[in-house]
Design a protein around this motif. Structure first.
Motif, mmCIF file in Angstrom:
data_model
loop_
_atom_site.group_PDB
_atom_site.id
_atom_site.type_symbol
_atom_site.label_atom_id
_atom_site.label_comp_id
_atom_site.label_asym_id
_atom_site.label_seq_id
_atom_site.Cartn_x
_atom_site.Cartn_y
_atom_site.Cartn_z
ATOM 1 N N ALA A 179 0.842 -1.203 0.000
ATOM 2 C CA ALA A 179 0.000 0.000 0.000
ATOM 3 C C ALA A 179 0.879 1.255 0.000
ATOM 4 N N PHE A 196 -6.123 8.592 0.851
ATOM 5 C CA PHE A 196 -5.459 7.295 0.730
ATOM 6 C C PHE A 196 -5.714 6.542 2.036
ATOM 7 N N GLU A 197 -6.842 5.820 2.080
ATOM 8 C CA GLU A 197 -7.332 5.202 3.315
ATOM 9 C C GLU A 197 -7.134 3.691 3.277
ATOM 10 N N LEU A 198 -6.657 3.149 4.370
ATOM 11 C CA LEU A 198 -6.404 1.710 4.486
ATOM 12 C C LEU A 198 -7.550 1.028 5.239
ATOM 13 N N LEU A 240 -7.719 -0.383 -0.151
ATOM 14 C CA LEU A 240 -7.422 1.049 -0.110
ATOM 15 C C LEU A 240 -8.552 1.811 -0.778
ATOM 16 N N VAL A 285 -8.855 5.176 -2.573
ATOM 17 C CA VAL A 285 -7.936 6.170 -3.132
ATOM 18 C C VAL A 285 -8.742 7.181 -3.927
#
Lengths: 474, 474
Positions: free
Chosen positions: A238, A256-258, A286, A288
């Motif tokens: 990632a 940009f989130e996990l 992710l 995005v």
């Protein structure tokens, strides 16, 4: 040390705001005395609802003269009990929601003047009305107020691109502990006249002064956006993808989130209307988003090209680009429903932490080992703002596990997670602040010299200790 | 109040840094006692050149115990006399140039740790070595040091895109007035644990503590750039073009500098190798640069399309896009030679001021009327960072005018310009700081409540008044 307010003090506080601008009936006071997460139930004799800065100044003058403690209160969305009076019954609540004017929007200067009681959504709407973007964005934006966003230095899902609340401030109006008004509401990009006083009040949770208005930065509105849900093998992959996207798209990388596989499963299971659009399962997902003010930027093509290249290099397992606003909203809903899914699933232990972005894989690996060892009744649901190094390293109660046994692990696990975060050069509170919840851990872990400077600053700006006692510094 | 250092104090200060790390011969001391602009000639008995933070801490401990004043000194490029000891002969100089290690570059975290004595150019080079950009950029970058950039919150030509020095800081190491070391060198994008102490030291010109190292933000390196010189009719047309470019290119607009026709003429006349590449004369010129980390961004095409559209709408008189690096450098040389051309042309009266970006046309119009009325021997050469609302509103002596008569206008004109700036909600020091030069004007014009808070902060952090006395606050 503040003192319990006498009946005379309470009367003078009522006079300071005027008729119709205070509450003292128990039923009216109750909502102001409990926090959003119901961690704390306090007691207050009086809630003040001033309509302008002058009334706030009169209130502070009374509190200063009589040494009465004051708790500033906005949308009441603190995760750390930052806006809740304590159990003593001696702390007066100052609610700022009636200071809710948008004083000015200056499109040419990309700035606006708003009062502390505006909700974040109201500020966003005012900016949009002038074809500008106010970029702070977070789950509670319909309720959370600008004063609280400022006082907690709020974060959210667009920090990677636009920074935190502190980065969005050009000037502040602050009522000091003794009732003097500091009017530094300038709207300048550059001003090197003396010390950066305003930054002290941002993130201070109302313990150094009461913010009544702010001059905020605006940006061009996005006119092109590309949103994708991406499956990857590991947090390191990632991060590698983030590096490639920043090189290809620069600051167009807005989000940009996990999200771990387990969080996606819980969300699909517990939240109606949420689905996983990807055909291939992946251990990590992710969310995005690229945005640009230029409608002809071609972000879909850029995102597609980058994801295809990353897939060819083995960094991406599967990916889907939103081809409509509805699909984009569905992807956002998947991300934003994670906390709700966790609530439905059972109890959870939460850690809002940050580390250098490059250390996130180590945090996840070592943190997971800690959970297995110290909280075997739990399973990790760690998600968040990977681009900022900020994870909500949360642990959910396993199905069938005993709730009390699980919750009893909380204190030991928290200390171990915070030790890990400290060892990685991280922070035990990335974006939610200290409030009352983390005051003891903060005092134990902060650099002792910096902590001593903070205490000196508190004594300087609030010598009688009347501003939000028991929060941040104890 | 600080005291003159005794021979014993001077000896203990020498011991604190060790052999070879101090100077006390008059010839060696002289360069440290005069500022870059030669506005001030001071006297110092001792220059200390510590090699590490521990030595700085030992120095401060001696100064604190003996109440001796200390003047921090970096590349000596202050425009305001900020790093020069006074005429009393009692102030010791602390030169930080030997603290010049790049401690770490973390490409994955987009951050680096550098010591205060690194030159700005050295920091830029270290970042470039890891394929990253440290974006602060200014004329004196080969000499100016990071500690000075931090202590003056330096600006420059890329602020529109990347912000000022304050915006580029993640963490600081600071030696306090009593010799304690505050080690808050974290490299985090998000950290909401307590007050923003570090921001107090940025822009404080060494009056609150000595910055010894910093964690700084890095960015992707630009791989595509488009540079243009553009002729326009008026500052308002320039602002309109800025709005269109920001909408089309977002934060790819890195530089937007305004240069009046007269400055172009002076530069062509006085600086060898400078030419005006535009065929059409225009009252105002703009140096515009777009950059992107994506080599395939097509910025030349974007710039061309936007400038052609603006020309069609009557906003642009003439424009030239650099078609080679040599052409781009020639355009930058035109802009950067303006101060040198002014020096060759004769005396000048300088005002580093800012206003809201939308108020720049009013500043230029009303300011020009002031110059005609109050300094008829002068002609306006006002140029600078239009995108930040920051003008160097300078006035050059007319050819043939009497120098002394012209310079005698300075005080009255400065007060009138500052009054105008104040009336527009501006700042009397946009990027050069206060130092000694503007301390009196700042004290007279600042918000009295904010000024009183600044004085309280100074007393809190430097109770004996030993840190750079006579600068910023008087």
């Amino acid at each position: 040390m503040p003192r319990p307010p006498s009946p005379d003090t309470l009367n003078r506080l009522k006079e300071a705001v005027g008729a119709g601008a205070w509450l003292d009936a128990p039923a009216d006071l109750a909502p102001f005395a409990v926090d959003f997460r119901q961690l704390y139930r306090g007691v207050t004799p009086l809630v003040l609802l001033p309509r302008d800065t002058a009334a706030v100044a009169r209130i502070l003058a009374v509190c200063d003269a009589d040494e009465v403690a004051l708790v500033p209160h906005g949308g009441n969305t603190s995760y750390c009990g930052g806006a809740t009076p304590d159990e003593s019954g001696t702390q007066v609540v100052l609610c700022l929601r009636r200071l809710n004017r948008v004083r000015q929007v200056d499109a040419g200067n990309f700035s606006m003047l708003v009062e502390a009681g505006c909700t974040l959504a109201q500020a966003q709407t005012a900016a949009a009305g002038a074809a500008r973007l106010f970029p702070l964005s977070l789950g509670s934006e319909g309720t959370a107020q600008i004063g609280g966003n400022l006082s907690t230095n709020a974060g959210g899902t667009a920090v990677l691109r636009y920074g935190m609340m502190r980065d969005l401030v050009l000037g502040l109006e602050v009522v000091l502990a003794d009732g003097r008004v500091m009017s530094t509401l300038k709207s300048l990009r550059k001003d090197n006249t003396g010390y950066d006083v305003k930054s002290l009040f941002i993130g201070a949770e109302g313990t150094l002064g009461i913010i009544t208005a702010a001059s905020l930065k605006l940006f061009p509105q996005p006119a092109d956006a590309a949103t994708a849900l991406v499956g990857v093998d590991s947090p390191q992959h990632a991060l590698d993808l983030l590096g490639r996207l920043r090189t290809a798209a620069g600051d167009q990388v807005t989000t940009f989130e996990l999200i771990p596989q387990r969080a996606v499963e819980l969300t699909v299971e517990h939240v109606p209307g949420v689905a996983n659009p990807l055909a291939q399962r992946a251990p990590w997902y992710l969310l995005v988003e690229l945005t640009s003010p230029n409608p002809h930027q071609g972000l879909d093509a850029l995102m597609t090209a980058e994801l295809e290249a990353a897939a060819a290099d083995g960094l991406v397992i599967d990916a889907m680009l939103a081809s409509s606003i509805a699909q984009s909203l569905a992807m956002w809903k998947l991300r934003e429903s994670v906390p709700e899914a966790q609530r439905h699933h059972g109890a959870s232990l939460k850690h809002d932490v940050s580390v250098p972005v490059s250390a996130v894989p180590r945090l996840i690996e070592a943190g997971s080992a800690l959970v297995q060892r110290l909280a075997p009744e739990g399973e990790i649901v760690s998600y968040g703002h990977l681009g900022d190094g900020n994870l909500h390293f949360n642990v959910s109660q396993r199905a069938g596990a005993d709730r009390d046994a699980f919750m009893a692990r909380g204190a030991v696990l928290e200390r171990a997670v915070f030790d890990l975060v400290d060892s990685l050069g991280g922070s035990i509170s990335a974006e939610h602040g200290i409030g009352r919840l983390k005051a003891a851990e903060f005092a134990a872990r902060a650099d002792p010299v910096e902590l001593s400077v903070m205490r000196d600053l508190k004594r300087t700006l609030d010598p009688k200790g009347i501003l939000n006692p028991g929060k941040v510094l104890i």
